[in-house]
Design a protein around this motif. Sequence first.
Motif, short mmCIF file in Angstrom:
data_model
loop_
_atom_site.label_atom_id
_atom_site.label_comp_id
_atom_site.label_asym_id
_atom_site.label_seq_id
_atom_site.Cartn_x
_atom_site.Cartn_y
_atom_site.Cartn_z
N ARG A 1 31.38 -1.30 -23.27
CA ARG A 1 31.72 -2.38 -22.34
C ARG A 1 33.16 -2.86 -22.57
NH1 ARG A 1 27.61 -6.61 -22.83
NH2 ARG A 1 26.79 -6.22 -20.74
N GLY A 2 33.93 -2.92 -21.50
CA GLY A 2 35.27 -3.48 -21.56
C GLY A 2 36.33 -2.55 -22.12
N ARG A 3 35.99 -1.30 -22.38
CA ARG A 3 36.99 -0.38 -22.93
C ARG A 3 37.67 0.40 -21.82
NH1 ARG A 3 34.78 2.92 -28.04
NH2 ARG A 3 36.98 3.54 -27.98
N GLY A 4 39.00 0.35 -21.83
CA GLY A 4 39.77 1.09 -20.83
C GLY A 4 39.35 0.73 -19.42
N ARG A 5 39.14 1.74 -18.62
CA ARG A 5 38.74 1.56 -17.22
C ARG A 5 37.30 2.04 -17.01
NH1 ARG A 5 42.79 4.69 -13.74
NH2 ARG A 5 42.42 3.13 -12.14
N LEU A 6 36.48 1.90 -18.05
CA LEU A 6 35.11 2.41 -18.03
C LEU A 6 34.13 1.31 -17.64
CD1 LEU A 6 35.26 4.34 -21.42
CD2 LEU A 6 35.77 5.23 -19.13
N SER A 7 33.00 1.72 -17.09
CA SER A 7 31.92 0.78 -16.81
C SER A 7 30.58 1.48 -17.02
CB SER A 7 32.01 0.21 -15.38
OG SER A 7 32.13 1.23 -14.42
N TYR A 8 29.56 0.68 -17.28
CA TYR A 8 28.25 1.24 -17.64
C TYR A 8 27.29 1.17 -16.46
CZ TYR A 8 24.58 2.85 -20.68
OH TYR A 8 23.59 3.64 -21.26
N ALA A 9 26.42 2.17 -16.39
CA ALA A 9 25.38 2.22 -15.36
C ALA A 9 24.04 2.51 -16.02
CB ALA A 9 25.70 3.29 -14.32
N VAL A 10 23.07 1.64 -15.83
CA VAL A 10 21.70 1.93 -16.24
C VAL A 10 21.18 3.03 -15.32
CG1 VAL A 10 19.36 0.99 -16.42
CG2 VAL A 10 21.33 -0.38 -17.15
N THR A 11 20.65 4.12 -15.92
CA THR A 11 20.48 5.36 -15.16
C THR A 11 19.10 5.99 -15.32
OG1 THR A 11 22.85 5.74 -15.51
CG2 THR A 11 21.60 7.58 -14.65
N PRO A 12 18.05 5.41 -14.72
CA PRO A 12 16.78 6.14 -14.65
C PRO A 12 16.95 7.35 -13.72
CG PRO A 12 16.68 4.14 -13.33
CD PRO A 12 18.00 4.11 -14.03
N ARG A 13 16.50 8.50 -14.14
CA ARG A 13 16.78 9.71 -13.33
C ARG A 13 16.22 9.55 -11.92
NH1 ARG A 13 17.96 14.73 -15.59
NH2 ARG A 13 18.77 16.01 -13.91
N PHE A 14 14.93 9.40 -11.80
CA PHE A 14 14.29 8.99 -10.55
C PHE A 14 12.85 8.59 -10.87
CE2 PHE A 14 13.10 13.32 -10.87
CZ PHE A 14 12.26 13.76 -9.86
N ALA A 15 12.16 8.08 -9.90
CA ALA A 15 10.88 7.42 -10.16
C ALA A 15 9.88 8.32 -10.88
CB ALA A 15 10.28 6.92 -8.84
N LEU A 16 9.89 9.62 -10.59
CA LEU A 16 8.89 10.52 -11.14
C LEU A 16 9.11 10.85 -12.61
CD1 LEU A 16 8.43 13.04 -8.19
CD2 LEU A 16 6.96 11.10 -8.81
N THR A 17 10.30 10.61 -13.15
CA THR A 17 10.57 11.00 -14.54
C THR A 17 10.55 9.82 -15.50
OG1 THR A 17 12.94 10.93 -14.02
CG2 THR A 17 11.88 13.09 -14.00
N SER A 18 10.13 8.66 -15.03
CA SER A 18 9.99 7.49 -15.89
C SER A 18 8.62 6.86 -15.71
CB SER A 18 11.06 6.43 -15.59
OG SER A 18 12.34 6.84 -16.05
N SER A 19 8.03 6.44 -16.82
CA SER A 19 6.78 5.68 -16.77
C SER A 19 7.05 4.30 -16.18
CB SER A 19 6.20 5.54 -18.17
OG SER A 19 7.07 4.75 -18.99
#
Length: 429
Positions: A186-204
Motif C-alpha cells: 500500500r502506498g508504494r510507487g504507483r501501485l494499488s491493491y485489488a482483492v481478487t477472488p477468481r470467480f464464484a465457483l472457485t471460492s467457498s
Amino acid sequence: MSVRAFRGAILSVPHDPAHARQTVRHEPDGLLLVEDGIIVARGPYADLAERHPGVAVEALPGLIVPGFIDAHVHYPQMDRIAAHGEQLLDWLDRHIFPAETAFADRAHADRAAALFLGELLRNGTTSALVFPTVHDHSVDALFEAALARDMRIASGKVLMDLGPQGLCDTVKTAREASEALIRKWRGRGRLSYAVTPRFALTSSDAQLQVAGNLIAAHPDVLMHTHLAENERECAAVAARFTDAIDYLDVYDRFGLVGPRSVFAHGIHLSDRACARMAESGSGIAVCPTSNLFLGSGFFDFTRAAAHGVKLGLGTDIGAGTSFSMLHTAGVAYQAALMRGYRLDPFRALYLATAGSAALLHIGDRVGALEVGQEADFVLLDPAATPLLARRTAGATLAETLFALQILGDDRAVARTYIMGQCAWNRDAA
C-alpha cells in the motif's frame, strides 16, 4: 526540477461520448509541458510556446494519445495465448491451471513479470489491473517489476480455496496473505491493491465472505473478479447458489458489489443486474478478443449504455489474443456490431484510456492528458505499415483513429512514455 516539452498532434477523450457532449479534445499542433513527470500545461503550440521560452521542445511526429490502460489481464497466462480447442471451464482445466501452477517457483514469476510488463510497454499500455496467481510471491514479483519501471499497476493475490491441487488456498491463508500484501505494498510507487477472488465457483462461501470483509476493512482497495462470461459457467453458478437472484447477486450477498468493484466480461447479464451495477457504481472490463476466442459471446453495449454502467477495456491475456489495446478496440467494434451497436472510434479510445482509468479509480491521475495528471502517453504512427500509410493519407481524425484500431497493433506504437520519460522506443528496440 525537470521540465520537458513535447510538440505534436495531441488527442484525448476525457469523458464518455455515450453520456456527454464535447468529449473529444484535439490539438492538431499541440504542446505538452511536463514538470517532474506531471503535465503542467497543454494546448495549441502557438499559444503555449511563447509563454515558456528556453524550454527545449521535442517534436513527436504522429499522434500523441494517453497511455493505454488495460482493465483486465492475467500475467501468468501469457504463455498460454493461442491455446487451442476449449471454451472457458475446460480451457481453464486443460491449459490455464497447469500454467499457473508453475508460479510456485518465484524465479519463474520474476521472469514472467518482466516479460509481461515489457509487452505492455511495447504495445503502449502504461497502466493495468492484473490477475496474478494464488501464490503470494506472484504479487511480489509483479509489483517489484512494476516499481522498477514506475508503472501504474493494480493487482492482488488470487483467492480460490476450491481450486485444483497446487492452486488451492484456504479461508485462513486467503485472509492472512491478503492482509500482509496490503500492508507491504500500500502506498508504494504507483501501485494499488485489488482483492481478487477468481470467480464464484472457485471460492467457498466462507472465502467470499473473507473477500467482502477485506474490502470493508480497506476501502482504498479494488475488488477484481469475473462475472457472467460463459453460459456454462453461469449455469454452474446458478446451480450452486440456488437462492441468488442472478450471478451478480451472488457477489452482492458477500459485499463484493460496490463503487470499487471491477467485473471482467459481463456478457450474460440481465437488466436487473445492469441496473444494480449502475446503482452501486461498479463497472465492467469488456474483453472482446477473449470473448470471441473462447466462444463466450458478444458484449451488449446498448444495454450497458441504457443503464449507465461504467465500462473499461481489457485484453484478458491469455484468452485474449493480443496485448495491443488498439487491436482490442478494433475487435470491440466488430463484436459490438454483431449486436447492432456501432462503437465510435472516439468512444473506443475513451474505453481504452479514461474509461479504464475511471474503472480503476485512477482517473484523477492518468487517462486524459489533462493538467495535473501524470505524463503517461503514447506516440502512435499512422504510417507504421504500408497499408496504414495508404489508408490514413488525407484521412480525417476519426478515419485515422479507426484505421489504427482496425489495422494497428504494436507496430503502430512508435514510443511509450512513463511520467514524461521514454520507456519504449520502437526505433531503438
